[in-house]
Motif scaffolding. Structure first.
Motif, PDB file in Angstrom:
ATOM      1  N   SER A  42       0.823  -1.198   0.000  1.00  8.87           N
ATOM      2  CA  SER A  42       0.000   0.000   0.000  1.00  8.87           C
ATOM      3  C   SER A  42       0.859   1.250   0.000  1.00  8.87           C
ATOM      4  O   SER A  42       2.048   1.208   0.255  1.00  8.87           O
ATOM      5  CB  SER A  42      -0.886   0.012   1.253  1.00  8.87           C
ATOM      6  N   GLU A 103      -7.138   8.205  11.694  1.00  7.54           N
ATOM      7  CA  GLU A 103      -6.640   9.317  12.483  1.00  7.54           C
ATOM      8  C   GLU A 103      -5.135   9.449  12.217  1.00  7.54           C
ATOM      9  O   GLU A 103      -4.454   8.452  12.018  1.00  7.54           O
ATOM     10  CB  GLU A 103      -6.867   8.986  13.953  1.00  7.54           C
ATOM     11  N   ASN A 109       5.975   5.839  13.223  1.00  6.86           N
ATOM     12  CA  ASN A 109       6.015   4.510  13.828  1.00  6.86           C
ATOM     13  C   ASN A 109       7.263   4.313  14.679  1.00  6.86           C
ATOM     14  O   ASN A 109       8.232   5.060  14.582  1.00  6.86           O
ATOM     15  CB  ASN A 109       5.840   3.424  12.765  1.00  6.86           C
ATOM     16  N   ASP A 167      -1.736  -1.548  10.994  1.00 10.32           N
ATOM     17  CA  ASP A 167      -1.485  -2.519   9.930  1.00 10.32           C
ATOM     18  C   ASP A 167      -2.169  -3.860  10.176  1.00 10.32           C
ATOM     19  O   ASP A 167      -1.551  -4.838  10.593  1.00 10.32           O
ATOM     20  CB  ASP A 167       0.025  -2.708   9.719  1.00 10.32           C
TER      21      ASP A 167
END
Ligand SMILES: Nc1ncnc2c1ncn2[C@@H]1O[C@H](COP(=O)(O)OP(=O)(O)OP(=O)(O)O)[C@@H](O)[C@H]1O
Ligand SMILES: [Mn+2]
Ligand SMILES: [Mn+2]
Length: 655
Positions: A42, A103, A109, A167
């Motif tokens: 993605s 959001e 990360n 994820d």
């Protein structure tokens, strides 16, 4: 933000629904800005939805399976509601756009935090993050869901450094898992060269032994990944990277077969990442928790509710006030850098291409024969193709480019001889680079003396020997080359001599010809999953074993069974090519040669139908094919050569 819900609030198929989250949106309500991450499956964008900053995850949809996956992920996500889990605020689940709106978590990360921004976390921060993460996982497990991809890269932080598990691309209801695990292994990509860094390695290091053994993923497998993750937060070290400096592993860092050795060690020798040291001030209770989480036996691992209560005790006892971690993460940073530059660092001082080019001259200085005595047989009656060629090559999703190619549309002046080749390197680009220089040179000196197929065979073998000798002498005399570095490459060449086409292949590149609109393969892929090749390797003394996902050869776990170089696998991984000889006629339209990066995702028939729809210019066709492969998710370097065998103007009309 109150988003308007348009009834019926379902996806196009009707399988996803929600009472609170809009599942289709007016195009005017959102705008996408720049991508913030490109994953294997993605692209994630920064975006605005109804005036509010959001993150949009747009899956790469190339097959109907990808679409099924989108719907499944949406069904799951729209049911989740927990402060420790990333929040879905909307989705668009109708063609042509499929998107998740989340959001936005400002701080990115945890992998980024630790390894890119090089921020170290205090023990207190780690325990707090860990406790919240544990609650999120407990919540998932209580819904009967396993996440299956717990790792720092999938934990997002908000501005207060609160974690949000993200994820859900691999998440499943536990009850559905039997079937999924089989499918998942099947579709997890088959890197024929044996290297699959992004997909396999990225997650392998967090995978529990039972998952690596392809047993079914359970909650306890999430617990294992959780343990590895927590240890990584404490040490700031990517699992196992600290061990790489020791073993020979670091010479072949780029390759997943190193990781396959690692896999074997994790599964059968109980290898684990280096545990955070007590010198960092980590409470012993936490260290023991990590070790129990990564116990080889899932039954010995604590459940998430045990973990949550243990962590609560630590929080209450004020263990979070413990020593700040003052060791910097420099130790990791230096290892990490090796990761991407390693293969080059051995090659930089050395130009393998010119080295290769010099070879045939050295070897044949005496044989300055006028070329082509054998080839200039004077039959003007034979059909002669009108040759035009083009190529395109791209690194694709890999960090380094190890493919090389050459095109000699006029290989010799007096004759209608054309020579093309692709070399797909592994364990570095050295062998490919050397061969791109040496192979045409050897052929040029050999062609006048023997038949084209004999000359090709010898050119392959001589290139292989020359390369391995050169590598050896550099190893011995100059010491610049690591003893246990064994670069190799697969090779395919096409030689056109008047109306004859000779294709020589060693490895898993492929050449096809389009004849009267139909694709015909002119080479066979030499991989260990091919029974004949496997037999050949075994009877030549090689060891072939099923490793991870397919048949692989020797300790290097190579998937290809023929190659130039790879001197740790000689003689059974032979450089001797297989040859086909084709008589060309007016029915033959073009040939397409490509590295496995194309063939992994584009079939012979697809190639013909794509070229049918493309402007008949060989360079454009090559580019179109490579782009298609990249779009379909090829994870490898991609090189394509297209050679038209007829004048292009007629080509436009005919194909
Ligand atoms: N809501 C969000 N807010 C901020 N950043 C986000 C958000 N969602 C995703 N990202 C960023 O995009 C990255 C990829 O997201 P995600 O892991 O969901 O995609 P993926 O395609 O499944 O990736 P992978 O290749 O790791 O499987 C995250 O690691 C994070 O850096
Ligand atoms: Mn991810
Ligand atoms: Mn993912």
């Amino acid at each position: 933000m109150v988003l308007e819900i348009m009834e019926p609030n379902t996806c196009i198929r009707g399988c996803c629904y929600s009472q609170t989250i809009p599942l289709h949106l007016r195009p005017s309500s959102y705008s996408l800005f720049s991508p913030i991450a490109r994953g294997a499956e993605s692209v994630v964008y920064e975006a605005v939805l109804d005036g509010k900053k959001v993150a949009v995850k747009k899956p790469i949809l190339s097959t109907s399976e990808d679409l099924d996956k989108f719907h499944k992920e949406l069904q799951l996500l729209s049911k989740l509601d927990h402060p420790g889990i990333l929040k879905l605020v909307a989705a668009h689940a109708r063609p042509p756009n499929y998107m998740f709106f989340f959001e936005f978590y400002e701080a990115g990360n945890l992998a980024q935090k630790l390894h890119v921004e090089e921020r170290s976390l205090s023990i207190g921060q780690v325990i707090e993050i860990t406790a919240q993460l544990a609650k999120a996982l407990l919540y998932l497990h209580s819904l009967g869901i396993v996440h299956r991809d717990v790792k720092p890269a999938n934990i997002l932080l908000d501005e207060n450094l609160h974690p949000h598990l993200a994820d859900f691309g691999l998440a499943e209801y536990k009850k559905d898992l039997k079937q999924v695990s089989i499918l998942n292994w099947k579709s997890s990509g088959k890197p024929t060269g044996g290297f699959h860094k992004k997909n396999m390695v990225g997650t392998l290091i967090y995978m529990a032994p039972e998952v690596l053994r392809k047993e079914i993923h359970t909650e306890k497998s999430d617990v294992y990944s959780f343990g590895v993750t927590v240890n990584e937060l404490l040490t700031g070290v990517v699992p196992y990277t600290d061990r790489r400096a020791e073993a020979q592993a670091h010479t072949v860092l780029e390759m997943s077969y190193t990781e396959q050795r690692l896999t074997a060690a994790v599964v059968s020798e109980g290898l684990r990442p280096v545990l955070a040291g007590p010198e960092l001030g980590v409470p012993t209770g936490l260290l023991s928790l990590i070790q129990r989480c990564w116990d080889a036996d899932p039954q010995n691992r604590p459940s998430l509710s045990d973990i949550v209560s243990e962590l609560n005790v630590m929080l209450e006892c004020g263990e979070t006030e413990g020593a700040k971690k003052d060791t910097s993460v420099d130790s990791f940073v230096s290892c990490g850098n090796v990761d991407t530059t390693n293969s080059q660092s051995y090659q930089e001082p050395m130009n393998w291409f010119t080295c290769g080019q010099d070879f045939p001259e050295k070897a044949y200085l005496s044989s300055e024969d006028a070329p082509s005595t054998r080839l200039s047989s004077n039959d003007s009656m034979v059909y002669c193709p009108v040759v035009s060629c083009g190529s395109f090559s791209t690194c694709g999703r890999r960090e380094t480019m190890e493919d090389r190619h050459f095109m000699f549309p006029h290989f010799s002046k007096e004759n209608d001889i054309h020579f093309f080749g692709i070399l797909d390197g592994h364990r570095g680009a050295a062998a490919a680079e050397f061969s791109a220089g040496a192979l045409p040179g050897f052929l040029q000196t050999l062609l006048p003396m023997s038949s084209p197929s004999q000359a090709l065979l010898e050119a392959f073998v001589k290139t292989d020997i020359a390369f391995r000798n050169e590598l050896n002498s550099r190893r011995e005399s100059k010491g610049t080359i690591q003893k246990d570095w064994h670069p190799g490459c697969t090779a395919i060449t096409a030689l056109i001599v008047k109306n004859k086409l000779f294709v020589a292949n060693a490895g898993d590149c492929r050449t096809i010809i389009s004849r009267a609109g139909q694709p015909n393969a002119l080479s066979r892929d030499h991989v260990a999953s091919c029974p004949e090749e496997r037999e050949r390797v075994i009877s030549a003394g090689g060891q072939v074993k099923w490793q991870v996902d397919t048949w692989r050869i020797g300790p290097a776990a190579l998937q290809v069974t023929r190659s130039i170089g790879d001197d740790d696998l000689k003689p059974f991984v032979t450089a001797e090519p297989e040859m086909t000889e084709t008589l060309l006629s007016a029915e033959d339209e073009y040939i397409v040669m490509a590295s496995d990066g194309l063939w992994d995702v584009v079939s012979n028939a697809d190639v013909v139908s794509i070229i049918k729809d493309t402007v008949k210019e060989p360079g454009m066709c090559s580019k179109r094919l490579a782009t298609e492969a990249a779009e379909r998710g090829s994870k490898d370097n991609i090189t394509v050569i297209v050679v038209f065998l007829r004048p292009v103007s007629t080509a436009e009309r005919i194909y």
